[in-house]
Design a protein around this motif. Structure first.
Motif, PDB file in Angstrom:
ATOM      1  N   THR A   1      47.519  40.424  33.574  1.00 45.79           N
ATOM      2  CA  THR A   1      46.897  39.729  32.435  1.00 45.79           C
ATOM      3  C   THR A   1      45.387  40.013  32.431  1.00 45.79           C
ATOM      4  O   THR A   1      44.729  39.897  33.465  1.00 45.79           O
ATOM      5  N   PRO A   2      44.807  40.390  31.278  1.00 44.64           N
ATOM      6  CA  PRO A   2      43.365  40.677  31.234  1.00 44.64           C
ATOM      7  C   PRO A   2      42.511  39.454  31.558  1.00 44.64           C
ATOM      8  O   PRO A   2      42.840  38.332  31.157  1.00 44.64           O
ATOM      9  N   ILE A   3      41.438  39.697  32.282  1.00 42.87           N
ATOM     10  CA  ILE A   3      40.458  38.662  32.627  1.00 42.87           C
ATOM     11  C   ILE A   3      39.167  38.988  31.881  1.00 42.87           C
ATOM     12  O   ILE A   3      38.705  40.136  31.897  1.00 42.87           O
ATOM     13  N   TYR A   4      38.579  37.984  31.242  1.00 46.58           N
ATOM     14  CA  TYR A   4      37.411  38.210  30.392  1.00 46.58           C
ATOM     15  C   TYR A   4      36.142  37.583  30.987  1.00 46.58           C
ATOM     16  O   TYR A   4      36.197  36.491  31.566  1.00 46.58           O
ATOM     17  N   ALA A   5      35.021  38.255  30.809  1.00 47.86           N
ATOM     18  CA  ALA A   5      33.726  37.664  31.159  1.00 47.86           C
ATOM     19  C   ALA A   5      33.494  36.457  30.268  1.00 47.86           C
ATOM     20  O   ALA A   5      33.696  36.529  29.057  1.00 47.86           O
ATOM     21  N   THR A   6      33.060  35.358  30.858  1.00 52.93           N
ATOM     22  CA  THR A   6      32.888  34.128  30.075  1.00 52.93           C
ATOM     23  C   THR A   6      31.479  33.989  29.493  1.00 52.93           C
ATOM     24  O   THR A   6      31.194  33.026  28.784  1.00 52.93           O
ATOM     25  N   ALA A   7      30.602  34.959  29.789  1.00 53.22           N
ATOM     26  CA  ALA A   7      29.246  34.982  29.229  1.00 53.22           C
ATOM     27  C   ALA A   7      28.653  36.361  29.481  1.00 53.22           C
ATOM     28  O   ALA A   7      29.143  37.127  30.312  1.00 53.22           O
ATOM     29  N   ASP A   8      27.612  36.703  28.741  1.00 48.49           N
ATOM     30  CA  ASP A   8      26.883  37.945  28.989  1.00 48.49           C
ATOM     31  C   ASP A   8      26.272  37.907  30.389  1.00 48.49           C
ATOM     32  O   ASP A   8      25.894  36.838  30.882  1.00 48.49           O
ATOM     33  N   GLY A   9      26.154  39.067  31.012  1.00 45.70           N
ATOM     34  CA  GLY A   9      25.523  39.102  32.322  1.00 45.70           C
ATOM     35  C   GLY A   9      25.570  40.473  32.956  1.00 45.70           C
ATOM     36  O   GLY A   9      25.956  41.462  32.324  1.00 45.70           O
ATOM     37  N   ILE A  10      25.185  40.516  34.221  1.00 44.65           N
ATOM     38  CA  ILE A  10      25.178  41.751  35.002  1.00 44.65           C
ATOM     39  C   ILE A  10      26.078  41.551  36.211  1.00 44.65           C
ATOM     40  O   ILE A  10      25.983  40.540  36.917  1.00 44.65           O
ATOM     41  N   VAL A  11      26.955  42.507  36.451  1.00 40.74           N
ATOM     42  CA  VAL A  11      27.895  42.423  37.571  1.00 40.74           C
ATOM     43  C   VAL A  11      27.112  42.550  38.878  1.00 40.74           C
ATOM     44  O   VAL A  11      26.494  43.576  39.156  1.00 40.74           O
ATOM     45  N   GLY A  12      27.140  41.477  39.674  1.00 43.50           N
ATOM     46  CA  GLY A  12      26.441  41.488  40.954  1.00 43.50           C
ATOM     47  C   GLY A  12      27.290  42.042  42.070  1.00 43.50           C
ATOM     48  O   GLY A  12      26.780  42.571  43.065  1.00 43.50           O
ATOM     49  N   ARG A  13      28.622  41.946  41.921  1.00 50.11           N
ATOM     50  CA  ARG A  13      29.543  42.474  42.933  1.00 50.11           C
ATOM     51  C   ARG A  13      30.887  42.728  42.273  1.00 50.11           C
ATOM     52  O   ARG A  13      31.341  41.951  41.437  1.00 50.11           O
ATOM     53  N   ALA A  14      31.550  43.804  42.698  1.00 45.94           N
ATOM     54  CA  ALA A  14      32.889  44.132  42.187  1.00 45.94           C
ATOM     55  C   ALA A  14      33.608  44.932  43.258  1.00 45.94           C
ATOM     56  O   ALA A  14      33.570  46.162  43.268  1.00 45.94           O
ATOM     57  N   ASP A  15      34.267  44.239  44.173  1.00 47.06           N
ATOM     58  CA  ASP A  15      35.014  44.883  45.253  1.00 47.06           C
ATOM     59  C   ASP A  15      35.844  43.837  45.982  1.00 47.06           C
ATOM     60  O   ASP A  15      35.965  42.705  45.533  1.00 47.06           O
ATOM     61  N   TRP A  16      36.404  44.224  47.125  1.00 46.10           N
ATOM     62  CA  TRP A  16      37.170  43.281  47.939  1.00 46.10           C
ATOM     63  C   TRP A  16      36.202  42.355  48.655  1.00 46.10           C
ATOM     64  O   TRP A  16      35.232  42.795  49.261  1.00 46.10           O
ATOM     65  N   PHE A  17      36.458  41.046  48.608  1.00 51.36           N
ATOM     66  CA  PHE A  17      35.558  40.079  49.224  1.00 51.36           C
ATOM     67  C   PHE A  17      36.359  39.012  49.968  1.00 51.36           C
ATOM     68  O   PHE A  17      36.774  38.014  49.400  1.00 51.36           O
TER      69      PHE A  17
ATOM     70  N   ALA B   1      38.448  35.832  41.143  1.00 53.88           N
ATOM     71  CA  ALA B   1      39.060  36.309  42.384  1.00 53.88           C
ATOM     72  C   ALA B   1      40.552  36.598  42.246  1.00 53.88           C
ATOM     73  O   ALA B   1      41.197  36.177  41.285  1.00 53.88           O
ATOM     74  N   HIS B   2      41.067  37.318  43.266  1.00 54.82           N
ATOM     75  CA  HIS B   2      42.489  37.656  43.443  1.00 54.82           C
ATOM     76  C   HIS B   2      43.003  38.663  42.410  1.00 54.82           C
ATOM     77  O   HIS B   2      44.195  38.696  42.097  1.00 54.82           O
ATOM     78  N   MET B   3      42.124  39.503  41.886  1.00 55.70           N
ATOM     79  CA  MET B   3      42.528  40.473  40.862  1.00 55.70           C
ATOM     80  C   MET B   3      43.468  41.543  41.433  1.00 55.70           C
ATOM     81  O   MET B   3      43.424  41.865  42.613  1.00 55.70           O
ATOM     82  N   SER B   4      44.276  42.098  40.550  1.00 57.45           N
ATOM     83  CA  SER B   4      45.112  43.240  40.918  1.00 57.45           C
ATOM     84  C   SER B   4      44.359  44.549  40.712  1.00 57.45           C
ATOM     85  O   SER B   4      44.602  45.545  41.398  1.00 57.45           O
ATOM     86  N   ARG B   5      43.393  44.523  39.780  1.00 53.59           N
ATOM     87  CA  ARG B   5      42.621  45.728  39.463  1.00 53.59           C
ATOM     88  C   ARG B   5      41.305  45.316  38.822  1.00 53.59           C
ATOM     89  O   ARG B   5      41.240  44.349  38.069  1.00 53.59           O
ATOM     90  N   LEU B   6      40.245  46.085  39.135  1.00 48.02           N
ATOM     91  CA  LEU B   6      38.926  45.831  38.563  1.00 48.02           C
ATOM     92  C   LEU B   6      38.688  46.726  37.353  1.00 48.02           C
ATOM     93  O   LEU B   6      39.202  47.841  37.297  1.00 48.02           O
ATOM     94  N   ALA B   7      37.896  46.243  36.410  1.00 47.93           N
ATOM     95  CA  ALA B   7      37.580  47.045  35.227  1.00 47.93           C
ATOM     96  C   ALA B   7      36.075  47.247  35.061  1.00 47.93           C
ATOM     97  O   ALA B   7      35.635  47.830  34.076  1.00 47.93           O
ATOM     98  N   VAL B   8      35.280  46.762  36.019  1.00 48.35           N
ATOM     99  CA  VAL B   8      33.824  46.907  35.966  1.00 48.35           C
ATOM    100  C   VAL B   8      33.317  47.315  37.336  1.00 48.35           C
ATOM    101  O   VAL B   8      34.045  47.234  38.332  1.00 48.35           O
ATOM    102  N   ALA B   9      32.046  47.709  37.393  1.00 47.75           N
ATOM    103  CA  ALA B   9      31.417  48.111  38.649  1.00 47.75           C
ATOM    104  C   ALA B   9      30.120  47.348  38.844  1.00 47.75           C
ATOM    105  O   ALA B   9      29.508  46.854  37.880  1.00 47.75           O
ATOM    106  N   GLU B  10      29.671  47.263  40.078  1.00 49.06           N
ATOM    107  CA  GLU B  10      28.420  46.573  40.394  1.00 49.06           C
ATOM    108  C   GLU B  10      27.248  47.172  39.620  1.00 49.06           C
ATOM    109  O   GLU B  10      27.125  48.383  39.507  1.00 49.06           O
ATOM    110  N   GLY B  11      26.408  46.310  39.076  1.00 51.33           N
ATOM    111  CA  GLY B  11      25.244  46.744  38.311  1.00 51.33           C
ATOM    112  C   GLY B  11      25.504  46.934  36.831  1.00 51.33           C
ATOM    113  O   GLY B  11      24.561  47.120  36.054  1.00 51.33           O
TER     114      GLY B  11
END
Length: 226
Positions: free
Chosen positions: A120-136, A156-166
């Protein structure tokens, strides 16, 4: 005559003092300012015109600095979360103290869990800059977005990421997909809102323009929790 001359000299000294005070914030840019001893005096139009030009240059430098501050202020914007990160999700665990489904003890839940099918797609809830996008750690595949003024959201707990840090993202943009990575009992999204590093209740941030979503708690510790 003597009184007039004394008065003229007093006025000249006052103007000189003002010029010295005015020059202090901009000395680095206005090294050509005439010393106070060369302030305009009565009957000397050349010096008066020279100091007038110097004051105009000083004023221009202040104006430029002020414009610079305005640009900085405009860029330092804040975007407040104001929508659901998932469409049609059901909440399986609320914010606050709860019986942890895996640790088998009372623990503080720093976000909410929204159950949904894997992918299921996950949406950003506000404008911003990705500070981290990896396993945590126990978050599994994870995205953290900075929204300005020490305001951030966590997914958290995503199956797949669609963005990158920065990367800069917009409200409503897909940032990943629901999964069950990390410490999880089933496919769901763990969603957090943090202010200055401290988790706050995200439920008030799940609506836009005052329209709160219908979120029924489906059962604490059930399918899709962590």
């Amino acid at each position: 005559m003597f009184d007039s001359l004394t008065k003229a000299r007093s006025i000249a000294c006052a103007i000189a003092g003002l010029l010295v005070i005015a020059a202090a914030p901009a000395q680095a840019e206005e090294n050509a300012l005439v010393p106070a001893t060369q302030a305009p005096v009565a009957g000397n139009p050349v010096n008066a015109q020279g100091n007038d030009r110097q004051f105009q240059q000083l004023f221009a430098s202040w104006e430029a600095l002020d414009q610079g501050r305005s640009l900085v202020s405009a860029s330092a914007s804040v975007s407040v979360p104001s929508r659901m990160p998932l469409d049609g999700a059901r909440m399986t665990s609320d914010y606050g103290m709860r019986d942890h489904p895996l640790l088998r003890r009372r623990a503080n839940h720093q976000g909410i869990d929204l159950a949904a099918p894997t992918g299921t797609p996950i949406y950003a809830t506000a404008d911003g800059i990705v500070g981290r996008a990896d396993w945590f750690s126990s978050y599994g595949l994870y995205v953290q977005i900075d929204h300005g003024a020490e305001l951030e959201t966590r997914y958290a707990h995503m199956s797949r990421l669609a963005v990158a840090e920065g990367e800069r993202v917009r409200k409503g943009e897909i940032i990943g997909y629901v999964g069950s990575t990390g410490r999880s009992t089933g496919p769901h999204l763990h969603y957090e809102v943090r202010v200055a590093g401290q988790a706050v209740n995200p439920v008030p941030y799940l609506h836009d323009h005052g329209n709160a979503p219908a979120l029924a708690l489906a059962g604490e510790g059930g399918r899709g929790g962590d």
